[in-house]
Design a protein around this motif. Structure first.
Motif, mmCIF file in Angstrom:
data_model
loop_
_atom_site.group_PDB
_atom_site.id
_atom_site.type_symbol
_atom_site.label_atom_id
_atom_site.label_comp_id
_atom_site.label_asym_id
_atom_site.label_seq_id
_atom_site.Cartn_x
_atom_site.Cartn_y
_atom_site.Cartn_z
ATOM 1 N N GLN A 92 1.449 11.551 2.104
ATOM 2 C CA GLN A 92 -0.010 11.521 1.961
ATOM 3 C C GLN A 92 -0.535 12.895 1.550
ATOM 4 O OE1 GLN A 92 -1.124 9.896 5.781
ATOM 5 N NE2 GLN A 92 -1.231 7.807 4.981
ATOM 6 N N ARG A 93 0.063 13.956 2.069
ATOM 7 C CA ARG A 93 -0.354 15.303 1.647
ATOM 8 C C ARG A 93 -0.045 15.527 0.179
ATOM 9 N NH1 ARG A 93 1.589 16.843 6.847
ATOM 10 N NH2 ARG A 93 3.598 17.435 5.952
ATOM 11 N N ARG A 94 1.089 15.023 -0.285
ATOM 12 C CA ARG A 94 1.452 15.171 -1.694
ATOM 13 C C ARG A 94 0.445 14.447 -2.573
ATOM 14 N NH1 ARG A 94 6.597 13.368 -3.834
ATOM 15 N NH2 ARG A 94 6.419 15.066 -5.327
ATOM 16 N N ASP A 95 -0.016 13.283 -2.120
ATOM 17 C CA ASP A 95 -0.983 12.526 -2.903
ATOM 18 C C ASP A 95 -2.307 13.273 -3.065
ATOM 19 O OD1 ASP A 95 0.802 10.469 -3.228
ATOM 20 O OD2 ASP A 95 0.009 9.255 -1.579
ATOM 21 N N LEU A 96 -2.636 14.113 -2.075
ATOM 22 C CA LEU A 96 -3.891 14.850 -2.118
ATOM 23 C C LEU A 96 -3.811 16.102 -2.986
ATOM 24 C CD1 LEU A 96 -4.911 14.588 1.660
ATOM 25 C CD2 LEU A 96 -5.862 13.307 -0.264
ATOM 26 N N GLN A 97 -2.598 16.524 -3.295
ATOM 27 C CA GLN A 97 -2.433 17.761 -4.086
ATOM 28 C C GLN A 97 -2.755 17.540 -5.559
ATOM 29 O OE1 GLN A 97 1.584 19.013 -3.262
ATOM 30 N NE2 GLN A 97 1.105 19.709 -1.192
ATOM 31 N N ILE A 148 16.310 11.025 -8.235
ATOM 32 C CA ILE A 148 15.454 10.963 -7.041
ATOM 33 C C ILE A 148 14.533 12.178 -7.022
ATOM 34 C CG2 ILE A 148 15.416 10.952 -4.515
ATOM 35 C CD1 ILE A 148 18.014 9.407 -4.550
ATOM 36 N N HIS A 149 13.227 11.922 -7.039
ATOM 37 C CA HIS A 149 12.216 12.973 -7.103
ATOM 38 C C HIS A 149 11.203 12.875 -5.962
ATOM 39 C CE1 HIS A 149 13.784 12.930 -11.250
ATOM 40 N NE2 HIS A 149 13.422 14.202 -11.295
ATOM 41 N N VAL A 150 11.598 12.245 -4.867
ATOM 42 C CA VAL A 150 10.674 12.069 -3.740
ATOM 43 C C VAL A 150 11.218 12.819 -2.523
ATOM 44 C CG1 VAL A 150 9.903 9.830 -4.582
ATOM 45 C CG2 VAL A 150 11.804 9.944 -2.951
ATOM 46 N N PRO A 151 10.373 13.097 -1.529
ATOM 47 C CA PRO A 151 10.871 13.745 -0.304
ATOM 48 C C PRO A 151 11.950 12.891 0.364
ATOM 49 C CG PRO A 151 8.469 13.768 -0.376
ATOM 50 C CD PRO A 151 8.912 12.881 -1.490
ATOM 51 N N VAL A 152 12.958 13.575 0.909
ATOM 52 C CA VAL A 152 14.073 12.897 1.573
ATOM 53 C C VAL A 152 14.271 13.513 2.954
ATOM 54 C CG1 VAL A 152 16.539 12.343 1.515
ATOM 55 C CG2 VAL A 152 15.214 12.400 -0.625
ATOM 56 N N ASP A 193 7.978 6.336 -2.495
ATOM 57 C CA ASP A 193 7.332 7.644 -2.351
ATOM 58 C C ASP A 193 8.063 8.557 -1.380
ATOM 59 O OD1 ASP A 193 4.991 7.020 -4.025
ATOM 60 O OD2 ASP A 193 4.513 5.590 -2.436
ATOM 61 N N GLY A 194 8.880 7.985 -0.509
ATOM 62 C CA GLY A 194 9.638 8.777 0.453
ATOM 63 C C GLY A 194 10.884 8.017 0.871
ATOM 64 N N LEU A 195 11.967 8.754 1.120
ATOM 65 C CA LEU A 195 13.259 8.142 1.415
ATOM 66 C C LEU A 195 13.827 8.744 2.698
ATOM 67 C CD1 LEU A 195 15.714 6.382 0.492
ATOM 68 C CD2 LEU A 195 16.474 8.369 -0.842
ATOM 69 N N ILE A 196 14.220 7.857 3.641
ATOM 70 C CA ILE A 196 14.839 8.293 4.889
ATOM 71 C C ILE A 196 16.236 7.685 4.971
ATOM 72 C CG2 ILE A 196 14.716 8.244 7.416
ATOM 73 C CD1 ILE A 196 11.679 8.197 7.171
ATOM 74 N N LEU A 197 17.242 8.552 5.156
ATOM 75 C CA LEU A 197 18.644 8.147 5.194
ATOM 76 C C LEU A 197 19.206 8.458 6.574
ATOM 77 C CD1 LEU A 197 19.643 9.767 1.774
ATOM 78 C CD2 LEU A 197 19.001 7.376 2.172
ATOM 79 N N MET A 198 19.751 7.430 7.244
ATOM 80 C CA MET A 198 20.268 7.583 8.596
ATOM 81 C C MET A 198 21.764 7.285 8.619
ATOM 82 S SD MET A 198 17.086 5.554 10.354
ATOM 83 C CE MET A 198 18.048 5.131 11.784
ATOM 84 N N ALA A 199 22.549 8.261 9.124
ATOM 85 C CA ALA A 199 24.014 8.102 9.178
ATOM 86 C C ALA A 199 24.541 7.568 7.852
ATOM 87 C CB ALA A 199 24.400 7.193 10.340
ATOM 88 N N ASN A 206 0.832 -1.202 0.000
ATOM 89 C CA ASN A 206 0.000 0.000 0.000
ATOM 90 C C ASN A 206 0.865 1.249 0.000
ATOM 91 O OD1 ASN A 206 -2.743 -1.280 0.433
ATOM 92 N ND2 ASN A 206 -1.647 -2.098 2.206
ATOM 93 N N ARG A 207 0.406 2.259 -0.688
ATOM 94 C CA ARG A 207 1.131 3.515 -0.773
ATOM 95 C C ARG A 207 0.610 4.493 0.269
ATOM 96 N NH1 ARG A 207 3.715 2.603 -6.089
ATOM 97 N NH2 ARG A 207 5.206 4.139 -5.375
ATOM 98 N N PRO A 208 1.478 5.398 0.720
ATOM 99 C CA PRO A 208 2.842 5.625 0.240
ATOM 100 C C PRO A 208 3.814 4.562 0.733
ATOM 101 C CG PRO A 208 2.373 7.090 2.063
ATOM 102 C CD PRO A 208 1.079 6.397 1.752
ATOM 103 N N ILE A 209 4.876 4.361 -0.047
ATOM 104 C CA ILE A 209 5.943 3.431 0.313
ATOM 105 C C ILE A 209 7.147 4.255 0.785
ATOM 106 C CG2 ILE A 209 7.528 1.654 -0.509
ATOM 107 C CD1 ILE A 209 5.402 0.983 -2.656
#
Length: 299
Positions: free
Chosen positions: A294-299, A229-233, A169-175, A142-145
Motif C-alpha cells: 500500500q505504501r508503494r501504491d502511494l509513491q 519478479i519485480h514485487v516485494p518478497v 503485488d507482493g509475494l510471501i514464500l514459506m519453507a 482488490n489490490r494489493p494482491i
C-alpha cells in the motif's frame, strides 16, 4: 526342522506383507488431508466466518477453492504444499486480524483435495495458469494482491508471479524449495512409481510422489525466469528445516535480483512446519506485506 522354520518364516513375511497392504488400502480412507464442503462450512460457521466454496474448470481440470471475507482493502491467495489441501490454511482464513485487512482465497491444487485427488499435474507453469483464474476471471479482486505459498506451493506462487505479473503485488514464500535439488529426496520415491507398489499407496501421496520426481526439472525450467519478479518478497524458513535445505535462502538472494524489497527471516529452533508453529509471526508478515504494498501504491 529347517524346513519347518522356513515355512514359519515365509508365513510371517506373507502376513506382514498382507498387513501392510491392507493397512495402506484402509489408510487411503483417512490419509487425505482434506475436508469436504460440508465439514469445511461447518468448521468456519462455528467460528462465525461465512465461507464461499466454489469449483471452476481450467485446462481440462476441475478445481475447488474457498473464499472468505469481503474486505476491499486487499486480497490474499494461499497456495498449499505437498501433500496437503486448501484446508491447510483454514486457521489463517478464519483469522480475525487477516479478515480485518483482506478478502482471502485458498485453492486445492490439481491432484489434491477435491481437485482431482491422485491425478497429479507436476507442471508448475500449468498449475500457476490454473490457479491464476481465481484472481483474473472468477472474481473482481482488490489490490494489493498478496500471494502466499508454503513448501511446494512456493515455487507455484513464484511462477504465478513470473508469468502473470499483473496479478501479483507482493509475494510471501514459506519453507520454499526454490533451487533445483535443494530439498530432501527419499530412497522410496522412485520405487513408489512401480506398478507393483503404486496401487497400494494412499492417493494423496501418489500425487506428492509424482511431483517430487519432476520437481528438480520443473525448478530448472524456472532458473532463467527469476528476474521477472519485480514485487516485494518476504521469505520465511525454520533454521532446523530437514525437508527443504536452508541454502534456498541464499538462492533467493542470488536470483531475486529485480525485486524492490527482499526480507528473509530464518527462524531459530523451527523445522519445516512453520505455518503451524509460527502462525502469529506469519500473520504479522502478511500484514506487513499489505502495508508495504500500500505504501508503494502511494509513491
Amino acid at each position: 526342522m529347517i524346513a519347518r522354520m522356513v515355512r514359519i518364516f515365509i508365513r510371517f513375511v506373507l502376513g506382514v506383507v498382507i498387513f501392510l497392504v491392507v493397512s495402506l488400502l484402509v489408510g487411503d480412507r483417512f490419509v487425505q488431508f482434506r475436508m469436504d464442503d460440508k465439514d469445511l462450512i461447518e468448521w468456519f460457521k462455528a467460528r462465525h466466518v461465512e465461507p464461499h466454496i466454489g469449483y471452476y474448470e481450467a485446462r481440462g481440470r476441475k478445481v475447488r477453492y474457498i473464499g472468505v471475507g469481503d474486505n476491499p482493502e486487499a486480497t490474499i491467495l494461499f497456495i498449499h504444499g505437498a501433500p496437503s489441501s486448501m484446508s491447510y490454511w483454514k486457521a489463517y482464513l478464519a483469522d480475525s486480524v487477516l479478515l480485518s485487512r483482506a478478502t482471502m482465497y485458498a485453492v486445492d491444487r490439481p491432484g489434491y483435495g477435491y481437485s482431482g485427488l491422485a491425478d497429479p499435474l507436476p507442471d508448475i507453469s500449468a498449475q500457476a495458469a490454473i490457479i491464476s483464474k481465481i484472481l483474473d476471471s472468477l472474481h473482481r479482486v482488490n489490490r494489493p494482491i498478496i500471494v502466499v505459498g508454503v513448501s511446494y506451493g512456493s515455487p507455484i506462487a513464484a511462477r504465478l508471479t513470473m508469468d502473470y505479473p499483473e496479478l501479483v503485488d507482493g509475494l510471501i514464500l514459506m519453507a520454499p524449495p526454490l533451487g533445483p535439488g535443494r530439498e530432501e529426496y527419499f530412497w522410496f520415491t522412485r520405487p513408489i512409481e512401480s506398478p507393483l507398489v503404486h496401487w497400494i499407496v494412499p492417493r494423496m501421496l501418489q500425487t506428492a510422489n509424482r511431483e517430487k520426481i519432476y520437481h528438480r526439472g520443473e525448478l530448472t525450467k524456472m532458473l532463467p525466469l527469476w528476474g521477472r519478479i519485480h514485487v516485494p518478497v518476504m521469505y520465511l524458513q525454520g533454521q532446523e528445516d530437514r525437508l527443504v535445505d536452508t541454502s534456498n535462502a541464499t538462492f533467493a538472494r542470488e536470483h531475486l535480483t529485480n525485486v524492490p524489497y527482499l526480507n528473509i527471516q530464518m527462524i531459530p529452533g523451527r523445522g519445516h512446519l512453520i505455518a503451524f508453529d509460527e502462525k502469529d509471526r506469519i500473520v504479522q508478515t502478511i500484514v506487513n506485506m499489505i502495508d508495504t504494498c500500500q505504501r508503494r501504491d502511494l509513491q
